[in-house]
Design a protein around this motif. Structure first.
Motif, PDB file in Angstrom:
ATOM      1  N   SER A  65      -0.992  10.492   2.792  1.00 47.86           N
ATOM      2  CA  SER A  65      -0.606  10.040   4.132  1.00 47.86           C
ATOM      3  C   SER A  65      -1.978   9.466   4.760  1.00 47.86           C
ATOM      4  N   PHE A  66      -3.072   9.967   4.304  1.00 48.58           N
ATOM      5  CA  PHE A  66      -4.497   9.349   4.882  1.00 48.58           C
ATOM      6  C   PHE A  66      -4.367   7.912   4.382  1.00 48.58           C
ATOM      7  N   TYR A  67      -4.127   7.434   3.175  1.00 48.31           N
ATOM      8  CA  TYR A  67      -4.362   6.204   2.702  1.00 48.31           C
ATOM      9  C   TYR A  67      -3.259   5.533   3.123  1.00 48.31           C
ATOM     10  N   LEU A  68      -2.081   5.849   3.308  1.00 52.50           N
ATOM     11  CA  LEU A  68      -1.135   4.993   3.899  1.00 52.50           C
ATOM     12  C   LEU A  68      -1.486   4.621   5.354  1.00 52.50           C
ATOM     13  N   GLY A  69      -2.100   5.599   6.071  1.00 53.12           N
ATOM     14  CA  GLY A  69      -2.496   5.335   7.472  1.00 53.12           C
ATOM     15  C   GLY A  69      -3.687   4.072   7.353  1.00 53.12           C
ATOM     16  N   CYS A  70      -4.571   4.449   6.273  1.00 52.21           N
ATOM     17  CA  CYS A  70      -5.564   3.353   6.206  1.00 52.21           C
ATOM     18  C   CYS A  70      -4.984   1.905   5.977  1.00 52.21           C
ATOM     19  N   LEU A  71      -3.904   1.856   5.257  1.00 46.72           N
ATOM     20  CA  LEU A  71      -3.160   0.610   4.821  1.00 46.72           C
ATOM     21  C   LEU A  71      -2.659   0.000   6.139  1.00 46.72           C
ATOM     22  N   LEU A  72      -1.862   0.832   6.836  1.00 47.56           N
ATOM     23  CA  LEU A  72      -1.011   0.475   7.947  1.00 47.56           C
ATOM     24  C   LEU A  72      -2.143  -0.006   9.199  1.00 47.56           C
ATOM     25  N   VAL A 117      -7.155  -9.562  -4.783  1.00 48.72           N
ATOM     26  CA  VAL A 117      -7.043  -8.913  -6.167  1.00 48.72           C
ATOM     27  C   VAL A 117      -8.234  -8.185  -6.792  1.00 48.72           C
ATOM     28  N   LEU A 118      -9.305  -8.597  -6.526  1.00 51.76           N
ATOM     29  CA  LEU A 118     -10.540  -7.835  -6.865  1.00 51.76           C
ATOM     30  C   LEU A 118     -10.594  -6.357  -6.111  1.00 51.76           C
ATOM     31  N   GLY A 119     -10.500  -6.594  -4.923  1.00 47.85           N
ATOM     32  CA  GLY A 119     -10.602  -5.400  -4.243  1.00 47.85           C
ATOM     33  C   GLY A 119      -9.458  -4.107  -4.826  1.00 47.85           C
ATOM     34  N   PHE A 120      -8.203  -4.787  -5.006  1.00 52.45           N
ATOM     35  CA  PHE A 120      -7.240  -3.744  -5.541  1.00 52.45           C
ATOM     36  C   PHE A 120      -7.840  -3.048  -6.819  1.00 52.45           C
ATOM     37  N   GLY A 121      -8.286  -3.740  -7.834  1.00 52.08           N
ATOM     38  CA  GLY A 121      -8.665  -3.472  -8.971  1.00 52.08           C
ATOM     39  C   GLY A 121      -9.796  -2.248  -9.050  1.00 52.08           C
ATOM     40  N   SER A 122     -11.078  -3.002  -8.173  1.00 56.57           N
ATOM     41  CA  SER A 122     -12.161  -2.196  -8.201  1.00 56.57           C
ATOM     42  C   SER A 122     -11.970  -0.761  -7.290  1.00 56.57           C
ATOM     43  N   ALA A 123     -11.178  -0.758  -6.429  1.00 53.67           N
ATOM     44  CA  ALA A 123     -10.905   0.401  -5.647  1.00 53.67           C
ATOM     45  C   ALA A 123     -10.188   1.541  -6.257  1.00 53.67           C
ATOM     46  N   VAL A 127     -21.010  -5.715  -4.731  1.00 52.08           N
ATOM     47  CA  VAL A 127     -20.924  -7.028  -4.612  1.00 52.08           C
ATOM     48  C   VAL A 127     -19.709  -7.729  -3.932  1.00 52.08           C
ATOM     49  N   LEU A 128     -18.732  -7.154  -4.050  1.00 45.29           N
ATOM     50  CA  LEU A 128     -17.500  -7.646  -3.402  1.00 45.29           C
ATOM     51  C   LEU A 128     -17.480  -7.677  -1.872  1.00 45.29           C
ATOM     52  N   PHE A 129     -18.054  -6.543  -1.304  1.00 39.95           N
ATOM     53  CA  PHE A 129     -18.234  -6.616  -0.012  1.00 39.95           C
ATOM     54  C   PHE A 129     -19.182  -7.548   0.611  1.00 39.95           C
ATOM     55  N   ILE A 130     -20.327  -7.782   0.099  1.00 44.87           N
ATOM     56  CA  ILE A 130     -21.268  -9.026   0.556  1.00 44.87           C
ATOM     57  C   ILE A 130     -20.798 -10.282   0.042  1.00 44.87           C
ATOM     58  N   TYR A 131     -19.921 -10.577  -0.954  1.00 47.18           N
ATOM     59  CA  TYR A 131     -19.470 -11.653  -1.327  1.00 47.18           C
ATOM     60  C   TYR A 131     -18.417 -11.953  -0.151  1.00 47.18           C
ATOM     61  N   GLN A 146      -7.716  -3.789   2.902  1.00 44.51           N
ATOM     62  CA  GLN A 146      -6.254  -3.418   2.661  1.00 44.51           C
ATOM     63  C   GLN A 146      -5.984  -3.582   1.421  1.00 44.51           C
ATOM     64  N   SER A 147      -6.246  -4.500   0.505  1.00 41.18           N
ATOM     65  CA  SER A 147      -6.017  -4.283  -0.819  1.00 41.18           C
ATOM     66  C   SER A 147      -6.427  -3.376  -1.477  1.00 41.18           C
ATOM     67  N   MET A 148      -7.803  -2.855  -1.077  1.00 38.06           N
ATOM     68  CA  MET A 148      -8.423  -1.701  -1.789  1.00 38.06           C
ATOM     69  C   MET A 148      -7.688  -0.465  -1.506  1.00 38.06           C
ATOM     70  N   ILE A 149      -6.942  -0.420  -0.067  1.00 39.74           N
ATOM     71  CA  ILE A 149      -6.317   0.799   0.214  1.00 39.74           C
ATOM     72  C   ILE A 149      -5.105   0.788  -0.662  1.00 39.74           C
TER      73      ILE A 149
END
Length: 522
Positions: free
Chosen positions: A129-136, A334-340, A430-434, A453-456
């Motif tokens: 629920s917490f991470y669903l809230g983050c996504l929404l 895509v990078l955020g999804f996999g790294s997170a 690196v991804l955040f700075i990039y 959002q992709s990370m979430i």
């Protein structure tokens, strides 16, 4: 006023003209004025950036607090002579009189609400629920920082609402109320990291943005690490105390943001609020305030020429209507999804590693600190692209190897797990700075938010994988390794920003296109 509008350098006196020409020669636009003002990195800028970056500390605590409050406590047989009870037994198959929790029953929501026999869906619902809230929340609030609210106001609102929701969570009566409040907390938390890193980096010149960005991520690590000793000190108390302690800290921080932080001068310029931007620049860069006052009079005749602002969804429209921006966005997502999935999967699943949850979180958390220094050095030497590709590839190989050998070689497996997590940490840094460097001011917060959002979305799969990993030992890290490896390949399609920032190139292209059409842009 357009950021590309030339400055009319007409100070009233010869002394002002001399000060102006010596301090800031060859300035042709408001963007250059902002960069010149912020490029010196004064202590006032450092204070502003650190005040804003401290939001990551609060964010880090709430992100993994469920590791302790939702953990399944250990239990023991109440009678040694009883042969039907053993630690290998399933407590759900034993009479209640034959076993008991090792600690107080209110130490975790599992023991407090007798959820030991509940399904994995029910016990994992609060975290999901917490991470669903983050996504929404990310989709709902993504454009507000670029449009109507601004960076500071959205950061303040998010921190305060998240902290108040965490405070209310301590008084939950059941798992359903608890999950609902965690959803609200996630909704508010969604914009904190994005606003914090964008606002902090926009308080300094380009030379210092990488350093300030890393400091923000470092604050998140401190927040995570601080939770282990706090939880250990409260291990004999109710899980509710952990929420009360962390929420009060967040409420106090929200007050500090309100009174001591400033709005981004770069964002104020995109809103046509040039005078407010100049006032903020005067506060955070006081050594150049005298020269700034010269510019105020020179800008006055032109301030009313263009009052165009970034509307509520204009930054998001820019992301999707510009082919180049859309391509960049899809790749960083895509990078955020996999790294997170890998990064948070390890932090949320430390209880599955076979040793103390306090030790597991501390060991992995401590690795995050040297990852910042390593990332900073490698980005400078190799560039963003090579560093990100190398860290995701190495993390993938080590994670898959750990999945295959963890049951046979425990010591070697532990080293592989820590090493793969270290590489995932570098990839995230690196991804955040990039991402901040890839997009211009008018769409930077929205782009960073979409990446987050992709990370979430990647994190949402973690509770299921962690639960399945308790039965199929190799599954969790096998999926983690494949995810970060395959998603990491997306960096191949991104340009390097070590020498030339893509956001600057995009601004120049837009300026040239619009000038050809006889108009200027923000």
């Amino acid at each position: 006023m357009s950021s590309s509008t030339p400055l009319l350098l007409t100070p009233e006196s010869s002394s002002e003209q001399e000060t102006l020409s010596e301090a800031a020669p060859n300035l042709q636009s408001l963007d250059e004025l902002v960069e010149w003002c912020l490029g010196g990195f004064e202590w006032t800028q450092f204070f502003q950036a650190m005040t804003v970056s401290a939001a990551w500390f609060i964010d880090g605590q709430q992100a993994i607090i469920s590791d302790f409050t939702d953990a399944e406590p250990t239990w023991h047989c109440t009678s040694v002579a009883n042969t039907t009870c053993s630690l290998s037994s399933n407590a759900c198959d034993l009479p209640a009189s034959q076993w008991a929790w090792d600690g107080p029953s209110d130490n975790s929501i599992i023991s407090d609400w007798a959820l030991e026999c509940a399904s994995s869906f029910v016990t994992g619902l609060p975290t999901s629920s917490f991470y669903l809230g983050c996504l929404l929340g990310g989709f709902i609030f993504a454009t507000l920082a670029d449009s109507s609210l601004g960076r500071k106001n959205l950061l303040l609102m998010s921190c305060l609402v998240m902290s108040l929701a965490a405070f209310a969570t301590a008084f939950s009566a059941n798992i359903w109320m608890y999950s609902g409040l965690r959803l609200v907390s996630g909704l508010a938390r969604a914009s904190i990291g994005t606003c914090a890193i964008v606002l902090a980096t926009e308080m300094v010149g380009e030379k210092w943005q990488r350093f300030i960005g890393m400091m923000g991520l470092f604050m998140e690590t401190l927040g995570m690490l601080s939770l282990a000793p706090i939880a250990y000190a409260l291990r004999a108390a109710s899980w509710r105390n952990l929420y009360l302690t962390t929420s009060l800290l967040g409420i106090v921080y929200s007050a500090l943001v309100y009174f001591f932080s400033s709005e981004s001068p770069r964002w104020l310029l995109t809103q046509g609020r040039e005078m407010e931007a100049v006032a903020v620049l005067g506060r955070i860069a006081p050594k150049r305030h005298n020269s700034l006052k010269c510019y105020v009079s020179s800008l006055a005749p032109t301030l009313k020429e263009d009052s165009s602002k970034v509307s509520l969804y204009s930054s998001m429209k820019d992301l999707f209507k510009t082919r180049r921006a859309l391509k960049l966005l899809l790749n960083v997502m895509v990078l955020g999804f996999g790294s997170a999935m890998m990064y948070y999967g390890v932090l949320l699943g430390v209880g599955n590693f076979g040793y103390s949850i306090y030790l597991g979180l501390t060991l992995n958390g401590l690795l995050i600190i040297p990852s910042y220094f390593t990332s900073y050095f490698l980005m400078d030497q190799l560039g963003r692209k090579k560093t990100l590709l190398g860290s995701t590839t190495l993390s993938s190989v080590l994670s898959i190897a750990y999945a295959l050998v963890r049951s046979e070689l425990k010591s070697a497996g532990m080293v592989m797990e820590l090493a793969s997590f270290f590489c995932a940490c570098m990839a995230g840094n690196v991804l955040f700075i990039y991402t901040v460097e890839l997009f211009p001011t008018r769409m930077r917060n929205s782009a960073t938010s979409m990446m987050r959002q992709s990370m979430i979305l990647g994190i949402l799969f973690d509770p299921i994988l962690i639960s399945a990993g308790r039965r199929i030992r190799f599954l969790t890290f096998l999926v983690f390794g494949l995810a970060i490896g395959l998603c990491g390949a997306a960096v191949i399609f991104l340009p390097e920003t070590r020498v030339v920032r893509v956001s600057d190139m995009m601004d120049e292209e837009d300026q040239g296109t619009n000038n050809a059409n006889g108009r200027s842009i923000n």
